[in-house]
Design an enzyme around this catalytic site. Sequence first.
Site, short mmCIF file in Angstrom:
data_model
loop_
_atom_site.label_atom_id
_atom_site.label_comp_id
_atom_site.label_asym_id
_atom_site.label_seq_id
_atom_site.Cartn_x
_atom_site.Cartn_y
_atom_site.Cartn_z
N HIS A 53 -7.81 -5.40 -0.51
CA HIS A 53 -6.54 -4.74 -0.22
C HIS A 53 -5.98 -5.24 1.11
O HIS A 53 -6.69 -5.32 2.10
CB HIS A 53 -6.80 -3.23 -0.13
CG HIS A 53 -5.59 -2.38 -0.05
ND1 HIS A 53 -4.64 -2.31 -1.04
CD2 HIS A 53 -5.19 -1.51 0.91
CE1 HIS A 53 -3.71 -1.45 -0.70
NE2 HIS A 53 -4.01 -0.95 0.49
N GLU B 57 -8.85 -5.24 -4.69
CA GLU B 57 -8.33 -4.24 -3.76
C GLU B 57 -9.42 -3.33 -3.21
O GLU B 57 -9.49 -3.04 -2.02
CB GLU B 57 -7.27 -3.38 -4.45
CG GLU B 57 -6.14 -4.12 -5.11
CD GLU B 57 -4.92 -4.26 -4.23
OE1 GLU B 57 -5.02 -3.98 -3.03
OE2 GLU B 57 -3.87 -4.66 -4.77
N SER C 84 0.84 -1.19 0.00
CA SER C 84 0.00 0.00 0.00
C SER C 84 0.88 1.25 0.00
O SER C 84 1.74 1.39 -0.88
CB SER C 84 -0.95 -0.04 1.20
OG SER C 84 -1.94 0.95 1.09
#
Length: 552
Positions: free
Chosen positions: A464, A363, A233
Amino acid sequence: MKPLIPALATFLAACGGSPAPSLDAADAATTTDVATETEPVCPSEENVVGVTGGCIRGAMAGPLHRFLGVPYAAPPTGGRRWRSPSGPGPWAGVRDTNALSKACPQNEAPLGGRVLDWDEDCLYLNVWTSSLDARARLPVMVWIHGGGLVNGSGGEPYYAGTYLADKGGVVVVTINYRLGQLGYLGHPMLAAEQGGKSGNYGLLDQIAALRWVQANIGRLGGDPGNVTIFGQSGGGGKVSALLAMPSAKGLFHKAIIQSGASVRFAERERTTRLADAVLKQLELGPHPSRGQLDTLQALPIARLTETIAPAQKTLPPARHALLDRYNFGPVIDGQVLPAHPFDPAATALSDDVPVMMGGTKDESAIFLAPDDAVWNRTLSEEELRKRIAAVAGDTTDSLLAYYKRRDAAATPADLLITGLTVANFQVRSTVLAERKAQRGKAAVWMYRFDWETPAFGGRLKSPHSMDVPFVFDTLGVIGEPHRKPHAQDLADRVSATWASFARNGDPGNKSIPAWPAYTADKRATMVFNDQCQVAGDPDGEARPLWGKIATS
């Protein structure tokens, strides 16, 4: 917000897409002392090691030596706020390193997650190693945590290096560094005092941590000549930046980007605009005096933090989902980060660094979870088209037609998750991989993590951050609702693959099928699921359509 299990929700954060800094000679002078200090003389005791600043005492974590809360730089407090980091210590006696440090101050809690204990005195790292013998020369993996550049900590439970270090035969290092306004407030008045630089302090912290690794990891069983940086991320965005920073050259040798590929970062004009808005909220004006800057340096962190949201609201709204976000993050300053890392082409600085990269299949599912129409799968076709058009423009009809053919059972909510996952994550991963491969130097490997969590009736799919506990082999942390048969088998394969890449610069290992490097013609992509397989150019029909949209 839906009742997401905190252990999963805490590590879900927005992708880091902002600019990063690089050290010039003056900065290097403040950190190279880390690499040149004489090793201290320490008592001959179990788990006592001499490092920069003094002697530290760790503890055993199963078969591993564990050192938590090791200082790698001086506290960035008082007059050191918004300054390049300097070396830690020295300290007297043996320092116990058996407790995690507090996180950097956070702007807000992650989606559904717990609020972390924080302190400006946050420049610490953690080490897990199977050996304290310099002759071991184990591969080193330095984790750069996610959190969208404003949240997170290297001490989160799912980042514990115990299993990855033990089973993978590597040394695991996790680090804390400055975030948000403390890490990336860029203003000309601050720059004037630092040879033209401002902002990028969080990236400079990471450079300081990597210099600490170079100087000390040999005494902790690691090989300073075989260091891999990996991040997810926002952490993946920082890895992208480090690949383009002159001061990072030689401090790492391989890189893994998980769900955070960053092609471009913010320009100085944008960061100055945000800084001006913050100063206005503090009634300091756009051209503060030296005395006012001293006031800013001494301002309580709570007062500074409470100005951020009001300052951001005074700025124009974003005109594109991926661009013009007035958030804190790395900046192209011409020195620390001289240019965009992968635009218009991949940086030549990291030609010798192999890269493994990818993300999860769905995600965006976690970011769309608060939307009742998505969560309950009642989103209308009209709303789907409207929201996809906001990022895909005149390619919307073609894209939706393709995804409906690919998965006839998908609801409009499912298609929105797919579309926004590609727009906000996969597009940049593809562009970065293409441009890195075009250099024809070090290889690139692409993956996609498809394993779906059964929690909440499967609504989150493969969201995610779902890959993180598989990488660290910490499935026990995320809770039973996210477990299903064969999950541990996949964790064994994923963590072994990450460790193999760290060891050899090639992810290939006996637990997965043969995995060719990524090229523009083949586009080989390893798909991680209960059954792992290599796909050639997955969703290749849609890729050229998405390629027409802007990337950041």
